[in-house]
Design a protein around this motif. Structure first.
Motif, PDB file in Angstrom:
ATOM      1  N   PHE A  93      23.179   9.787  21.191  1.00  0.00           N
ATOM      2  CA  PHE A  93      23.908  10.380  22.237  1.00  0.00           C
ATOM      3  C   PHE A  93      24.007   9.444  23.373  1.00  0.00           C
ATOM      4  O   PHE A  93      25.375   9.530  24.224  1.00  0.00           O
ATOM      5  N   ALA A  94      23.142   9.783  23.863  1.00  0.00           N
ATOM      6  CA  ALA A  94      22.791   9.564  25.076  1.00  0.00           C
ATOM      7  C   ALA A  94      22.775   7.723  25.832  1.00  0.00           C
ATOM      8  O   ALA A  94      24.248   7.443  26.368  1.00  0.00           O
ATOM      9  N   ALA A  95      22.669   7.272  24.684  1.00  0.00           N
ATOM     10  CA  ALA A  95      22.892   5.889  24.877  1.00  0.00           C
ATOM     11  C   ALA A  95      24.256   5.410  25.056  1.00  0.00           C
ATOM     12  O   ALA A  95      24.792   4.260  25.610  1.00  0.00           O
ATOM     13  N   VAL A  96      24.580   5.745  23.914  1.00  0.00           N
ATOM     14  CA  VAL A  96      25.927   5.371  23.061  1.00  0.00           C
ATOM     15  C   VAL A  96      27.271   6.091  24.430  1.00  0.00           C
ATOM     16  O   VAL A  96      28.560   4.419  24.533  1.00  0.00           O
ATOM     17  N   SER A  97      27.146   7.558  25.018  1.00  0.00           N
ATOM     18  CA  SER A  97      28.348   7.791  25.928  1.00  0.00           C
ATOM     19  C   SER A  97      27.835   6.940  26.793  1.00  0.00           C
ATOM     20  O   SER A  97      29.099   6.806  27.768  1.00  0.00           O
ATOM     21  N   ALA A  98      26.877   6.345  27.697  1.00  0.00           N
ATOM     22  CA  ALA A  98      26.474   5.539  29.132  1.00  0.00           C
ATOM     23  C   ALA A  98      27.575   4.632  27.875  1.00  0.00           C
ATOM     24  O   ALA A  98      28.250   4.399  29.568  1.00  0.00           O
ATOM     25  N   ALA A  99      27.167   4.047  27.268  1.00  0.00           N
ATOM     26  CA  ALA A  99      27.959   2.674  27.406  1.00  0.00           C
ATOM     27  C   ALA A  99      28.899   2.665  27.525  1.00  0.00           C
ATOM     28  O   ALA A  99      30.186   1.442  27.664  1.00  0.00           O
ATOM     29  N   ALA A 100      29.809   3.527  26.754  1.00  0.00           N
ATOM     30  CA  ALA A 100      30.922   3.764  26.663  1.00  0.00           C
ATOM     31  C   ALA A 100      31.381   4.127  27.450  1.00  0.00           C
ATOM     32  O   ALA A 100      32.758   3.790  28.456  1.00  0.00           O
ATOM     33  N   ALA A 101      31.178   4.979  28.711  1.00  0.00           N
ATOM     34  CA  ALA A 101      31.903   4.992  30.069  1.00  0.00           C
ATOM     35  C   ALA A 101      31.603   4.003  31.120  1.00  0.00           C
ATOM     36  O   ALA A 101      32.192   3.817  31.589  1.00  0.00           O
ATOM     37  N   ALA A 102      30.880   3.391  30.587  1.00  0.00           N
ATOM     38  CA  ALA A 102      30.248   2.006  32.156  1.00  0.00           C
ATOM     39  C   ALA A 102      31.761   0.930  30.728  1.00  0.00           C
ATOM     40  O   ALA A 102      31.705   0.606  31.944  1.00  0.00           O
ATOM     41  N   ALA A 103      31.949   0.870  29.825  1.00  0.00           N
ATOM     42  CA  ALA A 103      32.658   0.289  29.485  1.00  0.00           C
ATOM     43  C   ALA A 103      34.330   0.459  30.176  1.00  0.00           C
ATOM     44  O   ALA A 103      35.008  -0.611  30.699  1.00  0.00           O
ATOM     45  N   VAL A 104      34.149   2.094  30.378  1.00  0.00           N
ATOM     46  CA  VAL A 104      35.087   2.270  30.887  1.00  0.00           C
ATOM     47  C   VAL A 104      35.494   2.406  32.394  1.00  0.00           C
ATOM     48  O   VAL A 104      36.911   2.117  33.442  1.00  0.00           O
ATOM     49  N   CYS A 105      34.537   2.206  33.087  1.00  0.00           N
ATOM     50  CA  CYS A 105      34.726   1.773  34.999  1.00  0.00           C
ATOM     51  C   CYS A 105      35.248   1.106  35.464  1.00  0.00           C
ATOM     52  O   CYS A 105      36.214   0.881  36.084  1.00  0.00           O
ATOM     53  N   LEU A 106      35.339  -0.536  34.140  1.00  0.00           N
ATOM     54  CA  LEU A 106      36.563  -1.630  35.226  1.00  0.00           C
ATOM     55  C   LEU A 106      37.426  -1.528  35.238  1.00  0.00           C
ATOM     56  O   LEU A 106      38.411  -1.707  35.759  1.00  0.00           O
ATOM     57  N   PRO A 107      38.226  -1.110  33.590  1.00  0.00           N
ATOM     58  CA  PRO A 107      39.228  -0.372  33.953  1.00  0.00           C
ATOM     59  C   PRO A 107      39.764   0.279  35.331  1.00  0.00           C
ATOM     60  O   PRO A 107      41.156   1.269  35.554  1.00  0.00           O
ATOM     61  N   ALA A 108      38.879   1.098  35.319  1.00  0.00           N
ATOM     62  CA  ALA A 108      38.831   2.657  36.459  1.00  0.00           C
ATOM     63  C   ALA A 108      38.956   2.055  37.806  1.00  0.00           C
ATOM     64  O   ALA A 108      39.590   2.196  38.696  1.00  0.00           O
ATOM     65  N   ALA A 109      38.569   1.065  37.745  1.00  0.00           N
ATOM     66  CA  ALA A 109      37.935   0.185  39.403  1.00  0.00           C
ATOM     67  C   ALA A 109      38.937  -0.286  39.461  1.00  0.00           C
ATOM     68  O   ALA A 109      39.415  -0.564  40.605  1.00  0.00           O
ATOM     69  N   ALA A 110      39.856  -1.095  38.577  1.00  0.00           N
ATOM     70  CA  ALA A 110      40.955  -1.806  38.473  1.00  0.00           C
ATOM     71  C   ALA A 110      42.167  -0.620  39.541  1.00  0.00           C
ATOM     72  O   ALA A 110      42.899  -1.224  40.378  1.00  0.00           O
ATOM     73  N   LEU A 111      42.493   0.474  38.513  1.00  0.00           N
ATOM     74  CA  LEU A 111      42.990   1.695  38.545  1.00  0.00           C
ATOM     75  C   LEU A 111      43.106   1.868  40.124  1.00  0.00           C
ATOM     76  O   LEU A 111      44.113   2.181  40.570  1.00  0.00           O
ATOM     77  N   ALA A 112      41.878   2.016  40.952  1.00  0.00           N
ATOM     78  CA  ALA A 112      40.790   2.317  41.758  1.00  0.00           C
ATOM     79  C   ALA A 112      42.032   1.642  43.100  1.00  0.00           C
ATOM     80  O   ALA A 112      42.808   1.486  43.894  1.00  0.00           O
ATOM     81  N   SER A 113      41.562   0.531  42.835  1.00  0.00           N
ATOM     82  CA  SER A 113      41.853  -1.069  43.961  1.00  0.00           C
ATOM     83  C   SER A 113      43.312  -0.746  43.767  1.00  0.00           C
ATOM     84  O   SER A 113      43.336  -1.362  44.964  1.00  0.00           O
ATOM     85  N   SER A 114      44.455  -0.092  42.761  1.00  0.00           N
ATOM     86  CA  SER A 114      45.528  -0.633  43.231  1.00  0.00           C
ATOM     87  C   SER A 114      45.996   0.863  44.026  1.00  0.00           C
ATOM     88  O   SER A 114      47.142   0.803  44.413  1.00  0.00           O
ATOM     89  N   PHE A 115      45.361   1.813  44.111  1.00  0.00           N
ATOM     90  CA  PHE A 115      45.816   3.044  44.913  1.00  0.00           C
ATOM     91  C   PHE A 115      44.744   2.525  46.383  1.00  0.00           C
ATOM     92  O   PHE A 115      45.297   3.222  47.350  1.00  0.00           O
ATOM     93  N   SER A 116      44.116   2.306  46.433  1.00  0.00           N
ATOM     94  CA  SER A 116      43.603   1.086  47.879  1.00  0.00           C
ATOM     95  C   SER A 116      44.960   0.855  48.868  1.00  0.00           C
ATOM     96  O   SER A 116      45.586   0.142  49.117  1.00  0.00           O
ATOM     97  N   PRO A 117      44.702   0.772  50.025  1.00  0.00           N
ATOM     98  CA  PRO A 117      45.840   0.981  51.337  1.00  0.00           C
ATOM     99  C   PRO A 117      45.512  -0.181  51.386  1.00  0.00           C
ATOM    100  O   PRO A 117      46.257  -1.270  52.571  1.00  0.00           O
ATOM    101  N   VAL A 118      44.523  -1.037  51.190  1.00  0.00           N
ATOM    102  CA  VAL A 118      44.191  -2.155  51.731  1.00  0.00           C
ATOM    103  C   VAL A 118      43.283  -3.434  50.447  1.00  0.00           C
ATOM    104  O   VAL A 118      42.811  -2.814  49.660  1.00  0.00           O
ATOM    105  N   ASP A 119      43.682  -4.858  50.755  1.00  0.00           N
ATOM    106  CA  ASP A 119      43.036  -5.204  49.845  1.00  0.00           C
ATOM    107  C   ASP A 119      41.237  -5.258  49.849  1.00  0.00           C
ATOM    108  O   ASP A 119      40.330  -5.742  51.190  1.00  0.00           O
ATOM    109  N   GLY A 120      40.548  -5.129  49.369  1.00  0.00           N
ATOM    110  CA  GLY A 120      39.095  -5.180  49.410  1.00  0.00           C
ATOM    111  C   GLY A 120      38.496  -5.605  48.572  1.00  0.00           C
ATOM    112  O   GLY A 120      39.280  -7.012  47.735  1.00  0.00           O
ATOM    113  N   PRO A 121      37.269  -6.349  48.023  1.00  0.00           N
ATOM    114  CA  PRO A 121      36.433  -6.943  46.920  1.00  0.00           C
ATOM    115  C   PRO A 121      37.125  -7.289  45.741  1.00  0.00           C
ATOM    116  O   PRO A 121      37.521  -5.663  45.323  1.00  0.00           O
TER     117      PRO A 121
END
Length: 165
Positions: A93-121
């Motif tokens: 359960f820990a391995a599967v749920s952590a892998a799912a959360a890691a897969a969701v991290c990239l779309p969340a990082a893309a959404l977070a960069s759209s909220f940023s006031p400056v262009d970052g990495p």
């Protein structure tokens, strides 16, 4: 209930890790814009709006992924998990749920960069470090939830042992 608590805790972790991409970078030692600005240079406080948007987006992505993963493991639990081991199901359960959360991290990082006031990495370079952080954090949280609350594919069965409180 276990699936919802797990998805919410992982979504909070994803939102917390990716929230740093929404803020402007702190002034560097050679940067004198703080001198010409209107106020002192200090880190800004947590803004609830972007954090809740990141957490909500992660939750809406994690719930179906977690339900699908739990259903697949439940169907194949006899072949995937060894018998007699008390920690096999929480570890899976820990391995599967952590892998799912890691897969969701990239779309969340893309959404977070759209909220940023400056262009970052770029999202890929910023998200790669975040994926590992989310993977480590959510693996520990998933193991804790799997041991204390049980795993979604065994909750409700009368032959499943549970922790006595």
């Amino acid at each position: 209930m276990v699936l919802g608590v797990s998805a919410l805790s992982h979504a909070l972790a994803v939102g917390w890790v990716t929230y740093d991409h929404t803020r402007a970078p702190l002034p560097q030692p050679g940067d004198h814009t703080w001198w010409h600005g209107s106020g002192p240079a200090r880190p800004e406080a947590l803004h609830v709006g972007p954090f809740m948007a990141l957490t909500t987006a992660a939750l809406y992505l994690l719930l179906p992924m977690s339900a699908l993963a739990a259903q697949i493991i439940r169907r194949r639990a006899d072949r995937l998990l060894p018998r007699g081991g008390t920690m096999a199901a929480p570890l899976a359960f820990a391995a599967v749920s952590a892998a799912a959360a890691a897969a969701v991290c990239l779309p969340a990082a893309a959404l977070a960069s759209s909220f940023s006031p400056v262009d970052g990495p770029s999202v890929w370079s910023a998200g790669a470090a975040d994926v590992l952080t989310v993977l480590r954090l959510c693996a520990a949280v998933g193991l804790l939830l799997g041991v204390t609350l049980g795993v979604p594919w065994t909750v409700g069965r009368p032959d499943t042992p549970f922790l006595r409180r």
